[in-house]
Design a protein around this motif. Structure first.
Motif, PDB file in Angstrom:
ATOM      1  N   TYR A 244      -8.857  15.110 -22.531  1.00 59.06           N
ATOM      2  CA  TYR A 244      -8.982  13.759 -21.999  1.00 59.06           C
ATOM      3  C   TYR A 244      -8.036  13.628 -20.813  1.00 59.06           C
ATOM      4  CZ  TYR A 244     -11.228  12.761 -26.444  1.00 59.06           C
ATOM      5  OH  TYR A 244     -12.066  12.781 -27.526  1.00 59.06           O
ATOM      6  N   SER A 245      -8.474  12.902 -19.836  1.00 64.72           N
ATOM      7  CA  SER A 245      -7.601  12.659 -18.682  1.00 64.72           C
ATOM      8  C   SER A 245      -7.792  11.220 -18.217  1.00 64.72           C
ATOM      9  CB  SER A 245      -7.902  13.639 -17.546  1.00 64.72           C
ATOM     10  OG  SER A 245      -9.226  13.480 -17.098  1.00 64.72           O
ATOM     11  N   LEU A 246      -6.749  10.694 -17.654  1.00 60.18           N
ATOM     12  CA  LEU A 246      -6.749   9.330 -17.147  1.00 60.18           C
ATOM     13  C   LEU A 246      -6.393   9.404 -15.670  1.00 60.18           C
ATOM     14  CD1 LEU A 246      -7.085   6.417 -18.171  1.00 60.18           C
ATOM     15  CD2 LEU A 246      -4.617   6.371 -18.520  1.00 60.18           C
ATOM     16  N   ARG A 247      -7.242   8.836 -14.819  1.00 56.60           N
ATOM     17  CA  ARG A 247      -7.008   8.881 -13.376  1.00 56.60           C
ATOM     18  C   ARG A 247      -6.798   7.469 -12.857  1.00 56.60           C
ATOM     19  NH1 ARG A 247     -10.769  13.258 -10.293  1.00 56.60           N
ATOM     20  NH2 ARG A 247     -10.005  15.074 -11.419  1.00 56.60           N
ATOM     21  N   PHE A 248      -5.786   7.325 -12.026  1.00 59.95           N
ATOM     22  CA  PHE A 248      -5.477   6.051 -11.391  1.00 59.95           C
ATOM     23  C   PHE A 248      -5.726   6.171  -9.892  1.00 59.95           C
ATOM     24  CE2 PHE A 248      -2.749   6.237 -15.137  1.00 59.95           C
ATOM     25  CZ  PHE A 248      -3.045   5.019 -15.724  1.00 59.95           C
ATOM     26  N   TYR A 249      -6.363   5.194  -9.331  1.00 66.99           N
ATOM     27  CA  TYR A 249      -6.611   5.142  -7.892  1.00 66.99           C
ATOM     28  C   TYR A 249      -5.906   3.887  -7.347  1.00 66.99           C
ATOM     29  CZ  TYR A 249     -10.245   8.599  -8.738  1.00 66.99           C
ATOM     30  OH  TYR A 249     -10.936   9.723  -9.107  1.00 66.99           O
ATOM     31  N   PRO A 250      -4.670   4.033  -6.873  1.00 64.08           N
ATOM     32  CA  PRO A 250      -3.945   2.854  -6.382  1.00 64.08           C
ATOM     33  C   PRO A 250      -4.429   2.441  -4.993  1.00 64.08           C
ATOM     34  CG  PRO A 250      -2.599   4.802  -6.142  1.00 64.08           C
ATOM     35  CD  PRO A 250      -3.859   5.233  -6.846  1.00 64.08           C
ATOM     36  N   ASN A 251      -4.195   1.190  -4.671  1.00 65.54           N
ATOM     37  CA  ASN A 251      -4.474   0.703  -3.320  1.00 65.54           C
ATOM     38  C   ASN A 251      -3.359   1.159  -2.387  1.00 65.54           C
ATOM     39  OD1 ASN A 251      -6.922  -0.713  -3.681  1.00 65.54           O
ATOM     40  ND2 ASN A 251      -5.828  -2.355  -4.686  1.00 65.54           N
ATOM     41  N   GLY A 252      -3.540   0.928  -1.109  1.00 66.37           N
ATOM     42  CA  GLY A 252      -2.543   1.333  -0.122  1.00 66.37           C
ATOM     43  C   GLY A 252      -1.234   0.586  -0.295  1.00 66.37           C
ATOM     44  N   TRP A 253      -0.176   1.089   0.370  1.00 64.06           N
ATOM     45  CA  TRP A 253       1.158   0.514   0.218  1.00 64.06           C
ATOM     46  C   TRP A 253       1.199  -0.960   0.617  1.00 64.06           C
ATOM     47  CZ3 TRP A 253       4.498   2.835  -2.676  1.00 64.06           C
ATOM     48  CH2 TRP A 253       4.464   4.226  -2.803  1.00 64.06           C
ATOM     49  N   GLY A 254       0.644  -1.295   1.731  1.00 61.34           N
ATOM     50  CA  GLY A 254       0.705  -2.681   2.203  1.00 61.34           C
ATOM     51  C   GLY A 254      -0.526  -3.503   1.902  1.00 61.34           C
ATOM     52  N   GLU A 255      -1.480  -2.926   1.206  1.00 67.89           N
ATOM     53  CA  GLU A 255      -2.747  -3.623   0.977  1.00 67.89           C
ATOM     54  C   GLU A 255      -2.579  -4.844   0.072  1.00 67.89           C
ATOM     55  OE1 GLU A 255      -7.347  -2.457  -0.184  1.00 67.89           O
ATOM     56  OE2 GLU A 255      -5.803  -0.918  -0.093  1.00 67.89           O
ATOM     57  N   THR A 256      -1.719  -4.739  -0.944  1.00 71.75           N
ATOM     58  CA  THR A 256      -1.494  -5.868  -1.832  1.00 71.75           C
ATOM     59  C   THR A 256      -0.814  -7.011  -1.091  1.00 71.75           C
ATOM     60  OG1 THR A 256      -1.300  -4.351  -3.692  1.00 71.75           O
ATOM     61  CG2 THR A 256      -0.469  -6.561  -4.029  1.00 71.75           C
ATOM     62  N   ALA A 257       0.195  -6.689  -0.298  1.00 70.65           N
ATOM     63  CA  ALA A 257       0.904  -7.722   0.467  1.00 70.65           C
ATOM     64  C   ALA A 257      -0.003  -8.353   1.518  1.00 70.65           C
ATOM     65  CB  ALA A 257       2.143  -7.123   1.124  1.00 70.65           C
ATOM     66  N   ASN A 258      -0.823  -7.546   2.195  1.00 74.60           N
ATOM     67  CA  ASN A 258      -1.720  -8.080   3.210  1.00 74.60           C
ATOM     68  C   ASN A 258      -2.855  -8.881   2.604  1.00 74.60           C
ATOM     69  OD1 ASN A 258      -0.300  -7.045   5.388  1.00 74.60           O
ATOM     70  ND2 ASN A 258      -1.397  -5.103   5.340  1.00 74.60           N
ATOM     71  N   GLY A 259      -3.240  -8.557   1.368  1.00 69.76           N
ATOM     72  CA  GLY A 259      -4.289  -9.329   0.694  1.00 69.76           C
ATOM     73  C   GLY A 259      -3.843 -10.752   0.424  1.00 69.76           C
ATOM     74  N   LYS A 260      -2.558 -10.930   0.160  1.00 66.51           N
ATOM     75  CA  LYS A 260      -2.043 -12.287  -0.074  1.00 66.51           C
ATOM     76  C   LYS A 260      -2.007 -13.106   1.200  1.00 66.51           C
ATOM     77  CE  LYS A 260       0.645 -10.964  -4.095  1.00 66.51           C
ATOM     78  NZ  LYS A 260       1.993 -10.795  -4.675  1.00 66.51           N
ATOM     79  N   LYS A 261      -1.783 -12.417   2.314  1.00 68.68           N
ATOM     80  CA  LYS A 261      -1.744 -13.136   3.614  1.00 68.68           C
ATOM     81  C   LYS A 261      -3.124 -13.637   3.960  1.00 68.68           C
ATOM     82  CE  LYS A 261       2.099 -10.553   5.554  1.00 68.68           C
ATOM     83  NZ  LYS A 261       2.508  -9.620   6.598  1.00 68.68           N
TER      84      LYS A 261
END
Length: 94
Positions: free
Chosen positions: A77-94
């Motif tokens: 079994y394996s679990l894979r995570f695909y994170p968003n870019g470094w500034g994508e979360t901060a820019n999404g709030k803007k």
């Protein structure tokens, strides 16, 4: 030059006398409310108003299962995570 002057004359005559054509500028612009080409744009705007401004940290998470020669003792079994870019979360709030 004469053609341009004559064209402008007839253009201004048409604008100053809307009763000749049977439709006014206001009537013409009012038809944009029922324009089918704006439906997709209206759906996008409605989605953006209803969507949350918070961008999740992970784009997606996958759980994978793999078996070697169909033996239950060799199941992985394996679990894979695909994170968003470094500034994508901060820019999404803007």
């Amino acid at each position: 030059m004469k053609i341009i002057v004559i064209s402008l004359f007839f253009l201004f005559m048409g604008i100053s006398r809307p009763d000749v054509h049977g439709i006014t500028v206001c009537d013409f612009l009012a038809t944009a409310i029922h324009d089918y080409t704006l439906v997709s744009q209206t759906e996008k705007v409605d989605f953006l108003y209803a969507a949350t401004p918070n961008t999740p940290f992970f784009d997606r998470i996958e759980l994978r299962s793999e078996s070697d020669e169909f033996e239950s003792s060799r199941q992985r079994y394996s679990l894979r995570f695909y994170p968003n870019g470094w500034g994508e979360t901060a820019n999404g709030k803007k």
